[in-house]
Design an enzyme around this catalytic site. Structure first.
Site, PDB file in Angstrom:
ATOM      1  N   ASP A  17      -6.946 -10.756  -3.595  1.00 46.73           N
ATOM      2  CA  ASP A  17      -5.548 -10.857  -3.172  1.00 46.73           C
ATOM      3  C   ASP A  17      -4.782 -11.613  -4.251  1.00 46.73           C
ATOM      4  O   ASP A  17      -4.576 -12.827  -4.174  1.00 46.73           O
ATOM      5  CB  ASP A  17      -5.466 -11.534  -1.800  1.00 46.73           C
ATOM      6  CG  ASP A  17      -6.024 -10.642  -0.701  1.00 46.73           C
ATOM      7  OD1 ASP A  17      -6.006  -9.401  -0.871  1.00 46.73           O
ATOM      8  OD2 ASP A  17      -6.489 -11.169   0.318  1.00 46.73           O
ATOM      9  N   ASP A  66      -9.088  -1.830   1.170  1.00 45.43           N
ATOM     10  CA  ASP A  66      -8.582  -2.295   2.480  1.00 45.43           C
ATOM     11  C   ASP A  66      -7.147  -1.794   2.657  1.00 45.43           C
ATOM     12  O   ASP A  66      -6.189  -2.558   2.554  1.00 45.43           O
ATOM     13  CB  ASP A  66      -8.659  -3.826   2.534  1.00 45.43           C
ATOM     14  CG  ASP A  66      -8.383  -4.367   3.928  1.00 45.43           C
ATOM     15  OD1 ASP A  66      -8.349  -3.569   4.891  1.00 45.43           O
ATOM     16  OD2 ASP A  66      -8.201  -5.594   4.046  1.00 45.43           O
ATOM     17  N   LEU A  67      -7.036  -0.498   2.909  1.00 42.67           N
ATOM     18  CA  LEU A  67      -5.710   0.139   2.943  1.00 42.67           C
ATOM     19  C   LEU A  67      -5.155   0.217   4.353  1.00 42.67           C
ATOM     20  O   LEU A  67      -3.991   0.581   4.544  1.00 42.67           O
ATOM     21  CB  LEU A  67      -5.802   1.532   2.306  1.00 42.67           C
ATOM     22  CG  LEU A  67      -6.321   1.501   0.860  1.00 42.67           C
ATOM     23  CD1 LEU A  67      -6.433   2.911   0.287  1.00 42.67           C
ATOM     24  CD2 LEU A  67      -5.422   0.642  -0.027  1.00 42.67           C
ATOM     25  N   LYS A  68      -5.968  -0.107   5.337  1.00 46.55           N
ATOM     26  CA  LYS A  68      -5.538  -0.172   6.752  1.00 46.55           C
ATOM     27  C   LYS A  68      -4.603   0.974   7.102  1.00 46.55           C
ATOM     28  O   LYS A  68      -3.475   0.789   7.538  1.00 46.55           O
ATOM     29  CB  LYS A  68      -4.882  -1.508   7.059  1.00 46.55           C
ATOM     30  CG  LYS A  68      -5.811  -2.700   6.903  1.00 46.55           C
ATOM     31  CD  LYS A  68      -5.189  -3.956   7.469  1.00 46.55           C
ATOM     32  CE  LYS A  68      -6.029  -5.184   7.193  1.00 46.55           C
ATOM     33  NZ  LYS A  68      -5.996  -5.625   5.775  1.00 46.55           N
ATOM     34  N   GLY A  73      -2.772  12.088  12.365  1.00 45.83           N
ATOM     35  CA  GLY A  73      -4.138  12.420  11.955  1.00 45.83           C
ATOM     36  C   GLY A  73      -4.224  13.149  10.625  1.00 45.83           C
ATOM     37  O   GLY A  73      -5.042  12.783   9.767  1.00 45.83           O
TER      38      GLY A  73
HETATM   39  O1  LIG Z   1      -8.566  -8.470  10.589  1.00 41.33           O
HETATM   40  C1  LIG Z   1      -8.453  -8.602   9.346  1.00 41.33           C
HETATM   41  C2  LIG Z   1      -8.528  -7.538   8.477  1.00 41.33           C
HETATM   42  C3  LIG Z   1      -8.425  -7.763   7.128  1.00 41.33           C
HETATM   43  N1  LIG Z   1      -8.248  -9.003   6.636  1.00 41.33           N
HETATM   44  C4  LIG Z   1      -8.151  -9.164   5.168  1.00 41.33           C
HETATM   45  O2  LIG Z   1      -9.217 -10.003   4.714  1.00 41.33           O
HETATM   46  C5  LIG Z   1      -8.757 -10.905   3.717  1.00 41.33           C
HETATM   47  C6  LIG Z   1      -8.971 -12.306   4.192  1.00 41.33           C
HETATM   48  O3  LIG Z   1      -8.422 -13.204   3.263  1.00 41.33           O
HETATM   49  P1  LIG Z   1      -8.479 -14.788   3.432  1.00 41.33           P
HETATM   50  O4  LIG Z   1      -7.666 -15.270   2.267  1.00 41.33           O
HETATM   51  O5  LIG Z   1      -9.943 -15.165   3.316  1.00 41.33           O
HETATM   52  O6  LIG Z   1      -7.891 -15.159   4.743  1.00 41.33           O
HETATM   53  C7  LIG Z   1      -7.284 -10.566   3.460  1.00 41.33           C
HETATM   54  O7  LIG Z   1      -7.246  -9.700   2.352  1.00 41.33           O
HETATM   55  C8  LIG Z   1      -6.844  -9.816   4.701  1.00 41.33           C
HETATM   56  O8  LIG Z   1      -5.898  -8.811   4.421  1.00 41.33           O
HETATM   57  C9  LIG Z   1      -8.165 -10.058   7.493  1.00 41.33           C
HETATM   58  O9  LIG Z   1      -7.998 -11.232   7.081  1.00 41.33           O
HETATM   59  N2  LIG Z   1      -8.290  -9.843   8.829  1.00 41.33           N
END
Ligand SMILES: O=c1ccn([C@@H]2O[C@H](COP(=O)(O)O)[C@@H](O)[C@H]2O)c(=O)[nH]1
EC number: 4.1.1.23
Length: 237
Positions: A17, A66-68, A73
């Site tokens: 991030d 992690d594109l959520k 559909g």
């Molecule tokens: O439910 C969720 C889904 C995704 N994330 C992602 O994980 C990391 C966590 O980052 P930290 O800095 O360790 O808090 C972040 O990229 C989120 O987008 C999540 O936290 N929770």
């Protein structure tokens, strides 16, 4: 590979991030051989970071995109087909039935694994109610896990707090991936459902996602290695 065979080191996924590809590449260089699995989310993906998936894969690293995704559909199906061509190991979609069905269709027989995000780890029961849900976090996570399993999704994203209950529902057929990980003494930030690395692994998580505690550490490599040591200890490895 069965979940039990995953090496302790490979269970840590570092969330890149960071604001730019240059910053991400500098972090990857600092982490060196210690980290084998990275996550690319909104911040880096929208800053030109998607090609890093292929670059990291070429270097033998795994990447979690992690594109959520959450859309109709057909759009999710086509999006997942595109992500499968980038070389990612995991991609996330929100755990809505149409979305998950579309994602599984888009994956087809590719090696990409679909992870369904059950309930974001920054949510507690009050946040869910404010968003219009009647169920508690644990009820919604479990209901979504059951739907995901029936639809052929490969894994689930939840907080470590739900992992024990999820394991009873999905067994070892699905990977359980947990953000909301905070080494002892780390700032919680906006996360609400958290656990230490050792406790999350002991609860049954397969993979731990850690962002800020690592990338904002004075010595990210030392912190990543300390988390991996805690994982190994919890596994009795
Ligand atoms: O439910 C969720 C889904 C995704 N994330 C992602 O994980 C990391 C966590 O980052 P930290 O800095 O360790 O808090 C972040 O990229 C989120 O987008 C999540 O936290 N929770």
């Amino acid at each position: 590979m069965t979940p039990a065979e995953i090496a302790p080191k490979d269970r840590l996924i570092v969330a890149l991030d960071l604001p730019s590809v240059d910053a991400a590449e500098a972090m990857i260089a600092r982490l060196g051989d210690s980290v084998t699995f990275y996550k690319i989310g909104y911040q880096l993906a929208y800053a030109g970071g998607l090609p890093l998936i292929g670059k990291l894969a070429d270097k033998g690293k795994k990447v979690f995109a992690d594109l959520k995704m959450h859309d109709i559909g057909n759009t999710v199906t086509r999006g997942v087909e595109s992500v499968a061509r980038l070389g990612a190991t995991f991609v996330t979609v929100h755990a809505y039935p149409q979305t998950m069905k579309g994602a599984v269709e888009g994956r087809g027989s590719a090696s990409l694994k679909i992870l369904a995000v059950t309930v974001l780890t920054s949510y507690n029961d009050d946040d869910l109610h404010a968003a219009g849900y009647r169920l508690s976090v644990s009820e919604l996570v479990e209901a979504r896990a059951q739907q995901a399993q029936v639809l052929g999704v490969d894994g689930l994203v939840s907080s470590p707090e739900e992992v024990g209950a999820l394991r009873k529902i999905v067994g070892h057929q699905m990977s359980l991936v947990t953000p909301g990980i905070r080494p002892a003494g780390s700032a919680t930030g906006d996360q609400k459902r958290i656990m230490t690395p050792g406790r999350a692994i002991a609860a049954g998580a397969d993979y731990l996602v850690v962002g800020r505690p690592v990338v904002e550490a004075a010595d990210p490599k030392a912190l990543a290695e300390a988390i991996q040591a805690e994982i190994a200890q919890a596994l009795g490895a």
